[in-house]
Design an enzyme around this catalytic site. Structure first.
Site, PDB file in Angstrom:
ATOM      1  N   PRO A   1       0.812  -1.220   0.000  1.00  0.00           N
ATOM      2  CA  PRO A   1       0.000   0.000   0.000  1.00  0.00           C
ATOM      3  C   PRO A   1       0.844   1.268   0.000  1.00  0.00           C
ATOM      4  O   PRO A   1       0.360   2.353  -0.288  1.00  0.00           O
ATOM      5  CB  PRO A   1      -0.800  -0.103   1.313  1.00  0.00           C
ATOM      6  CG  PRO A   1      -0.615  -1.472   1.817  1.00  0.00           C
ATOM      7  CD  PRO A   1       0.657  -1.981   1.250  1.00  0.00           C
TER       8      PRO A   1
ATOM      9  N   GLU B   1       0.985  -8.300   8.483  1.00  0.00           N
ATOM     10  CA  GLU B   1       1.094  -6.847   8.719  1.00  0.00           C
ATOM     11  C   GLU B   1       2.262  -6.237   7.956  1.00  0.00           C
ATOM     12  O   GLU B   1       2.666  -5.115   8.225  1.00  0.00           O
ATOM     13  CB  GLU B   1       1.261  -6.581  10.219  1.00  0.00           C
ATOM     14  CG  GLU B   1      -0.074  -6.421  10.921  1.00  0.00           C
ATOM     15  CD  GLU B   1      -0.945  -7.648  10.750  1.00  0.00           C
ATOM     16  OE1 GLU B   1      -2.146  -7.473  10.472  1.00  0.00           O
ATOM     17  OE2 GLU B   1      -0.437  -8.787  10.824  1.00  0.00           O
TER      18      GLU B   1
ATOM     19  N   ARG C   1      -2.517  -7.686 -21.212  1.00  0.00           N
ATOM     20  CA  ARG C   1      -3.494  -7.189 -22.203  1.00  0.00           C
ATOM     21  C   ARG C   1      -2.836  -6.246 -23.207  1.00  0.00           C
ATOM     22  O   ARG C   1      -3.313  -6.057 -24.312  1.00  0.00           O
ATOM     23  CB  ARG C   1      -4.633  -6.442 -21.501  1.00  0.00           C
ATOM     24  CG  ARG C   1      -5.597  -7.297 -20.709  1.00  0.00           C
ATOM     25  CD  ARG C   1      -6.622  -6.426 -20.013  1.00  0.00           C
ATOM     26  NE  ARG C   1      -7.413  -5.688 -20.985  1.00  0.00           N
ATOM     27  CZ  ARG C   1      -8.551  -6.147 -21.520  1.00  0.00           C
ATOM     28  NH1 ARG C   1      -9.011  -7.334 -21.187  1.00  0.00           N
ATOM     29  NH2 ARG C   1      -9.240  -5.415 -22.381  1.00  0.00           N
TER      30      ARG C   1
ATOM     31  N   ASP D   1      -7.285   1.920 -24.700  1.00  0.00           N
ATOM     32  CA  ASP D   1      -7.059   3.146 -25.484  1.00  0.00           C
ATOM     33  C   ASP D   1      -7.617   4.368 -24.747  1.00  0.00           C
ATOM     34  O   ASP D   1      -6.958   5.389 -24.638  1.00  0.00           O
ATOM     35  CB  ASP D   1      -7.748   3.020 -26.856  1.00  0.00           C
ATOM     36  CG  ASP D   1      -7.049   1.962 -27.708  1.00  0.00           C
ATOM     37  OD1 ASP D   1      -7.610   1.549 -28.731  1.00  0.00           O
ATOM     38  OD2 ASP D   1      -5.940   1.540 -27.292  1.00  0.00           O
TER      39      ASP D   1
HETATM   40  N1  LIG Z   1      -2.387  -1.471  -3.045  1.00  0.00           N
HETATM   41  C1  LIG Z   1      -2.262  -2.431  -2.032  1.00  0.00           C
HETATM   42  C2  LIG Z   1      -1.276  -3.426  -1.893  1.00  0.00           C
HETATM   43  C3  LIG Z   1      -1.571  -4.084  -0.722  1.00  0.00           C
HETATM   44  C4  LIG Z   1      -0.841  -5.178  -0.103  1.00  0.00           C
HETATM   45  C5  LIG Z   1       0.289  -5.791  -0.557  1.00  0.00           C
HETATM   46  C6  LIG Z   1       0.746  -6.773   0.328  1.00  0.00           C
HETATM   47  C7  LIG Z   1      -0.013  -6.928   1.450  1.00  0.00           C
HETATM   48  S1  LIG Z   1      -1.306  -5.802   1.395  1.00  0.00           S
HETATM   49  N2  LIG Z   1      -2.664  -3.548  -0.193  1.00  0.00           N
HETATM   50  N3  LIG Z   1      -3.079  -2.509  -1.017  1.00  0.00           N
END
Ligand SMILES: Nc1cc(-c2cccs2)n[nH]1
Length: 238
Positions: free
Chosen positions: A88, A116, A153, A168
């Protein structure tokens, strides 16, 4: 293009890639996906991949050793590859980044964490940290599949002969236009007349107006660098 995925749940990746566009691309040999179970790169009999966090706090943290061993195993063939950690906290994944990955990388390693988080020291061995959106998933596997699907894709020949209109439109900076197919009238819900007219110029203009209208409504942030013609159409909508 080759994808190598590091995960403790290989089944998640293996199940998804058998279907649809990805399945066809695999059968055509346009793409190769190899999945590695991080537990196979542990050194204890319990195949432990996580431990309690230094400094305390909730949950478990994935240990560096399995990631390090798996990455060194892949690097042994000395072939170039882009190592991407899904998290994230990463840079936002967009259609443009998908295009860049497709154009620049012959091989990508997608590193999937769980729990975590993963030991920060893993980042010393990756090229990029990528997020597919501002929300927290239970693991990186879904994010890895999003990247594989959207990049594949874009590979010439992957979609067969159908146009990839959706890609596109995103590349041009707006959302897709509405799509319709038979029946013409479903419980009184009719297909827009213009789409039955056979007038391709009128249809193209209608689709552009609808795409810009949708984008203005749902994703005005995408509306930049429009051509003068698109700007004219957009002004008519306002
Ligand atoms: N964008 C996104 C990636 C993730 C995770 C990657 C690995 C554990 S949680 N959450 N949101």
């Amino acid at each position: 293009m080759k994808f190598e995925v590091l995960t403790i749940f290989p089944e998640i990746i293996e199940c998804y890639i058998k279907h649809g566009v990805l399945g066809k691309a695999l059968n055509k040999g346009i793409v190769e996906v190899k999945v590695y179970n991080l537990r196979d790169f542990t050194s204890d009999k319990h195949k432990k991949v996580d431990d309690y966090p230094y400094g305390g706090g909730a949950g478990m943290v994935m240990q560096i050793e399995p990631f390090y061993n798996a990455i060194m195993h892949l690097k042994a063939d000395e072939k170039p590859r882009k190592l991407v950690l899904l998290s994230p906290q990463g840079r936002k994944f967009t259609q443009k980044l998908a295009q860049k990955f497709m154009e620049e990388s012959k091989a990508m390693v997608l590193i999937c964490g769980r729990y975590e988080g993963i030991d920060e020291r893993v980042k010393a061995f990756v090229d990029e940290e990528v997020s597919i959106g501002d929300y927290v998933l239970s693991g990186g596997e879904l994010a890895a599949l999003v990247i594989i699907d959207s990049v594949v894709r874009l590979i010439p020949g992957a979609l067969g002969d159908e146009l990839s209109a959706v890609e596109d439109s995103f590349m041009k900076g707006f959302l897709d236009y509405p799509h319709y197919t038979r029946p013409e009238d479903f419980k009184g819900m009719k297909v827009p007349e213009v789409l039955l007219s056979g007038d391709h110029k009128k249809i193209a203009l209608w689709r552009k107006r609808q795409a810009l209208k949708n984008t203005l409504k749902n994703r005005p942030d995408l509306l930049k660098n429009l051509s003068p013609e698109d700007m004219r159409i957009l002004k008519e909508l306002c």
